[in-house]
Motif scaffolding. Structure first.
Motif, PDB file in Angstrom:
ATOM      1  N   TYR A 103      -4.659   3.145   0.221  1.00  0.00           N
ATOM      2  CA  TYR A 103      -3.804   2.341  -0.023  1.00  0.00           C
ATOM      3  C   TYR A 103      -2.599   2.380   0.549  1.00  0.00           C
ATOM      4  O   TYR A 103      -1.855   1.351   0.887  1.00  0.00           O
ATOM      5  CB  TYR A 103      -3.813   2.252  -1.622  1.00  0.00           C
ATOM      6  CG  TYR A 103      -4.907   1.636  -2.271  1.00  0.00           C
ATOM      7  CD1 TYR A 103      -5.303   0.231  -2.268  1.00  0.00           C
ATOM      8  CD2 TYR A 103      -5.873   2.393  -2.883  1.00  0.00           C
ATOM      9  CE1 TYR A 103      -6.244  -0.452  -2.952  1.00  0.00           C
ATOM     10  CE2 TYR A 103      -6.903   1.803  -3.534  1.00  0.00           C
ATOM     11  CZ  TYR A 103      -6.989   0.558  -3.608  1.00  0.00           C
ATOM     12  OH  TYR A 103      -8.272  -0.064  -4.234  1.00  0.00           O
ATOM     13  N   HIS A 104      -2.306   3.533   1.215  1.00  0.00           N
ATOM     14  CA  HIS A 104      -0.880   3.690   1.913  1.00  0.00           C
ATOM     15  C   HIS A 104      -1.012   2.810   3.224  1.00  0.00           C
ATOM     16  O   HIS A 104       0.149   2.234   3.606  1.00  0.00           O
ATOM     17  CB  HIS A 104      -0.684   4.963   2.202  1.00  0.00           C
ATOM     18  CG  HIS A 104      -0.323   5.996   1.375  1.00  0.00           C
ATOM     19  ND1 HIS A 104       1.046   6.117   0.947  1.00  0.00           N
ATOM     20  CD2 HIS A 104      -0.818   6.942   0.640  1.00  0.00           C
ATOM     21  CE1 HIS A 104       1.294   7.024  -0.048  1.00  0.00           C
ATOM     22  NE2 HIS A 104       0.266   7.469  -0.278  1.00  0.00           N
ATOM     23  N   ALA A 109       0.918   1.770  -1.500  1.00  0.00           N
ATOM     24  CA  ALA A 109       1.028   3.156  -2.175  1.00  0.00           C
ATOM     25  C   ALA A 109       2.275   3.845  -1.812  1.00  0.00           C
ATOM     26  O   ALA A 109       2.541   3.768  -0.765  1.00  0.00           O
ATOM     27  CB  ALA A 109      -0.068   4.080  -2.022  1.00  0.00           C
ATOM     28  N   HIS A 163       0.660  10.744  -5.875  1.00  0.00           N
ATOM     29  CA  HIS A 163       0.476   9.378  -5.431  1.00  0.00           C
ATOM     30  C   HIS A 163       0.612   8.408  -6.437  1.00  0.00           C
ATOM     31  O   HIS A 163      -0.058   8.635  -7.704  1.00  0.00           O
ATOM     32  CB  HIS A 163      -1.179   9.302  -5.178  1.00  0.00           C
ATOM     33  CG  HIS A 163      -1.724   8.385  -4.537  1.00  0.00           C
ATOM     34  ND1 HIS A 163      -1.281   7.942  -3.307  1.00  0.00           N
ATOM     35  CD2 HIS A 163      -2.306   7.356  -4.978  1.00  0.00           C
ATOM     36  CE1 HIS A 163      -1.981   6.603  -2.741  1.00  0.00           C
ATOM     37  NE2 HIS A 163      -2.589   6.474  -3.941  1.00  0.00           N
ATOM     38  N   GLN A 165       0.160   3.766  -6.554  1.00  0.00           N
ATOM     39  CA  GLN A 165      -0.604   2.877  -5.854  1.00  0.00           C
ATOM     40  C   GLN A 165      -0.460   1.453  -7.049  1.00  0.00           C
ATOM     41  O   GLN A 165      -0.648   1.548  -8.150  1.00  0.00           O
ATOM     42  CB  GLN A 165      -1.875   3.102  -5.330  1.00  0.00           C
ATOM     43  CG  GLN A 165      -3.125   3.413  -6.313  1.00  0.00           C
ATOM     44  CD  GLN A 165      -4.320   3.776  -5.753  1.00  0.00           C
ATOM     45  OE1 GLN A 165      -4.376   4.343  -4.862  1.00  0.00           O
ATOM     46  NE2 GLN A 165      -5.402   3.352  -6.460  1.00  0.00           N
ATOM     47  N   THR A 167      -3.105  -1.715  -6.458  1.00  0.00           N
ATOM     48  CA  THR A 167      -4.016  -2.259  -5.747  1.00  0.00           C
ATOM     49  C   THR A 167      -4.296  -4.039  -5.949  1.00  0.00           C
ATOM     50  O   THR A 167      -4.985  -4.315  -5.047  1.00  0.00           O
ATOM     51  CB  THR A 167      -5.378  -1.700  -6.260  1.00  0.00           C
ATOM     52  OG1 THR A 167      -5.702  -2.084  -7.672  1.00  0.00           O
ATOM     53  CG2 THR A 167      -5.284  -0.007  -6.309  1.00  0.00           C
TER      54      THR A 167
END
Length: 188
Positions: A103-104, A109, A163, A165, A167
């Protein structure tokens, strides 16, 4: 003859039902993207992720946690470099995602760490720098979840504690196919 008509009608209904499901699914996918499969790879964090990152930093400061964002938008080349770490390169394995699988890579993210009183960046998930009897790392994760982030510490297979995120209900597969979260006019 009656049985043949019954079977034919049943198959027509099943086929129509499947067509409706396919149309609805495609409509659901299309609500996320502009312009579609030709959507470019973003070069910065999604505006909602960026906005909530700033709020997270402010809220961490409010509870005396020195929070540091260590990574946000990540290029495909950087993703592959991180993926190779601990495999073909030196160091520990830090990701199981190749380029395009994180997702980065789509600006959705961020990663974080803490800074201790000596100004050193630390990755100790048990550190309690604000001395309230709770691990700062988990306090940050809770605030992030309240802001709509998913936390990597909740992942089932690979616990990715730094992490966070967002989405927007898009899978990596959908992002790879060019779908992107729509940015509402009011959000720009």
């Amino acid at each position: 003859m009656k049985d043949f008509k019954k079977i034919t009608l049943t198959w027509i209904i099943i086929i129509l039902f499947l067509i409706i499901i396919i149309v609805l699914y495609n409509r659901m996918d299309n609500q996320y993207t502009e312009p579609g499969e030709d959507a470019p790879i973003p070069s910065e964090l999604h505006p909602i992720v960026e906005e909530n990152k700033v709020i997270l930093l402010d809220r961490a400061t409010d509870i005396n946690i020195d929070l540091v964002i260590t990574e946000g938008m990540r290029s495909f080349s950087r993703q592959n470099k991180l993926y190779n770490q601990g495999r073909s390169g030196t160091g520990n394995i830090v990701t199981y995602a190749k380029a395009g699988e994180s997702y980065h890579n789509y600006g959705l993210a961020i990663d974080y760490a803490l800074r201790n009183s000596d100004g050193k960046i630390i990755w100790d998930i048990h550190y309690d720098g604000n001395n309230n009897g709770k691990a700062d790392w988990f306090e940050v994760a809770q605030v992030a979840k309240e802001l709509g982030f998913e936390w990597g510490g909740d992942f089932k297979d690979f616990k990715d504690y730094p992490h966070l995120q967002m989405t927007f209900d898009l899978s990596i597969n959908q992002l790879q196919r060019g779908l992107r979260p729509v940015i509402e006019e009011a959000d720009q």
